[in-house]
Scaffold this active site. Structure first.
Site, short mmCIF file in Angstrom:
data_model
loop_
_atom_site.label_atom_id
_atom_site.label_comp_id
_atom_site.label_asym_id
_atom_site.label_seq_id
_atom_site.Cartn_x
_atom_site.Cartn_y
_atom_site.Cartn_z
N ARG A 1 -10.77 -12.86 -0.51
CA ARG A 1 -9.76 -12.48 -1.49
C ARG A 1 -8.70 -13.55 -1.67
NH1 ARG A 1 -6.93 -7.36 1.15
NH2 ARG A 1 -8.59 -6.56 -0.08
N GLY B 1 -6.87 -0.44 -7.08
CA GLY B 1 -8.11 0.24 -6.71
C GLY B 1 -7.89 1.74 -6.62
N THR C 1 -10.79 -4.40 -7.24
CA THR C 1 -11.11 -4.31 -5.81
C THR C 1 -12.37 -5.12 -5.55
OG1 THR C 1 -11.85 -2.89 -4.00
CG2 THR C 1 -12.31 -2.11 -6.20
N ASP D 1 -14.45 -4.39 -3.38
CA ASP D 1 -15.51 -3.43 -3.06
C ASP D 1 -16.25 -2.95 -4.30
OD1 ASP D 1 -14.73 -3.60 -0.41
OD2 ASP D 1 -13.45 -1.84 -0.50
N GLY E 1 -16.17 -3.31 2.72
CA GLY E 1 -16.97 -2.18 2.24
C GLY E 1 -16.89 -1.03 3.22
N ARG F 1 0.83 -1.21 0.00
CA ARG F 1 0.00 0.00 0.00
C ARG F 1 0.87 1.26 0.00
NH1 ARG F 1 -5.25 -1.32 0.52
NH2 ARG F 1 -5.76 -3.33 1.44
N GLU G 1 -18.45 -3.27 6.32
CA GLU G 1 -17.63 -2.82 7.44
C GLU G 1 -17.87 -1.36 7.78
OE1 GLU G 1 -13.36 -2.51 6.70
OE2 GLU G 1 -13.76 -2.84 4.58
#
Length: 397
Positions: A309, A137, A160, A162, A205, A84, A257
């Protein structure tokens, strides 16, 4: 003699099934077009920490060809690894260990904060990259937009679970997440029924409820989404009614979430990641206690996040991943850049890179979500695209 053209490819952010299919398809198509391919490991970190030279830094860079990518699409995750990393906002402790303090000072942008964008640009030039394929994403693609603005020829591919990247109806990883969530919930029905409980399933989410909504769609369940704070007393009454009317004496709710009840709040904890995100307190655990207190029924929380995932992609994700990769290579062959591959109105297309100022795409509550019954809307779908998430006409200019 002219040198061989070169494409770099990387994956950033959370892993999802289907990434390896993108990587393999980019490599196979690139060889047809006469490109050499460099795999950039660990996302954007590969372009901040990898040291270009006569030989590729083995920790961060590797040549990709048909031989070493031949079987990678048979497994999940990302063969190139991920991180990340946000090159624009890097803490001192995360700087490349080989970067001298005096050199690092040139990139200082705040207190213990560094913008390594110039270093990334230097590394892209040193590697001789004619194009970059960035797979990620919102967070990963926000830096792709920065590089594009600095003149780097780049094509993006959205991924992603999401499914919340702006400009596309579908992101790689979404179908597998829904398929896996359905399987997990259906398995847990037997335990919920055996103990006559209410199950609260937490799903990814943080800002968008697509994963919760579509999992509820295929399991005929109730769901809670971040886009609409819910009435806790009403939910408790409906869940108790569901349990009472069920011959097996159980009920369940799927909570994104980021879902929260009216007047409620969930604290965040832990250190923020490179894009400013912190962990949220588990809404399923908080909600199970609230339902137990209001109804007297035993309620249990279950985590449906990281398992979604893991493992190989389902057939839809694999098909989309392969097609997205080939559309990206079509764009490169045509000399297009600053574009993101997309699905719009149910068709493969491409659009501008997502504007970071817009934030994640969100559920159209009025069109897709029954706020009174905490359910997806099932009626009125005639003429809708396959995945029910139509967008305006594709932008191709």
């Amino acid at each position: 003699m002219t040198r061989t053209r070169r494409i770099g490819v990387l994956t950033g952010g959370g892993d999802v099934p289907g990434l390896n299919s993108v990587i393999k398809s980019v490599v196979y198509r690139s060889t047809e077009l006469g490109y050499d391919v460099v795999g950039i490991r660990r996302g954007w970190e590969g372009l901040t920490h990898g040291r270009p030279g006569p030989d590729l830094d083995p920790d961060y860079l590797r040549h990709l060809d048909r031989a070493n990518t031949r079987t990678i699409d048979r497994t999940g995750g990302t063969w190139l690894h991920t991180s990340r990393t946000n090159p624009r906002k890097m803490r001192g402790k995360s700087l490349p260990p080989w970067l001298p303090a005096a050199a690092a000072a040139r990139y200082a942008s705040g207190e213990d904060l560094y913008d390594l964008t110039p270093l990334v640009l230097e590394h892209i030039e040193a590697l001789g990259l004619d194009y970059l394929v960035a797979i990620g994403g919102d967070d990963t693609l926000s830096f792709a937009e920065v590089l594009s603005g600095r003149g780097i020829p780049l094509v993006a591919i959205p991924k992603t679970m999401d499914n919340d990247v702006q400009g596309t109806e579908y992101c790689i990883g979404f179908s597998t997440a829904i398929t896996r969530a359905k399987e997990l919930i259906n398995r847990q029905r037997t335990t919920l029924g055996s103990h006559e409980r209410v199950g609260i399933f937490r799903i990814f989410g943080r800002d968008a409820g697509f994963s919760a909504l579509f999992t509820a769609y295929v399991t005929s369940g109730r769901c809670l989404i971040p886009e609409h704070p819910f009435d806790l007393d009403r939910l408790a009454a409906i869940v108790a009614e569901d349990r009472r009317n069920n011959p097996s004496r159980y009920a369940f709710v799927i909570a994104a979430e980021g879902a929260i009840w009216e007047g409620g709040s969930l604290t965040e904890y832990g250190e923020a990641d490179a894009y400013g995100h912190r962990h949220k307190v588990n809404v399923a655990e908080a909600l199970s206690e609230e339902i137990r207190r209001r109804t007297g029924i035993e309620a249990v929380a279950s985590e449906l996040t990281y398992d979604l995932r893991s493992g190989e992609a389902d057939s839809l994700d694999q098909m989309v991943a392969m097609t997205f990769a080939n559309v990206a290579m079509d764009l490169i062959a045509d000399g297009a850049h600053g574009r993101m591959v997309a699905i719009r109105d149910g068709h493969y297309s491409h659009t501008t890179l997502p504007d970071p100022e817009l934030g994640p795409r969100s559920v159209d509550v009025e069109r897709l979500y029954d706020v009174e019954r905490f359910r997806p809307k099932y009626s009125g779908k005639l003429g809708e695209p396959l995945l029910l998430l139509g967008t305006p006409a594709a932008v191709v200019g």
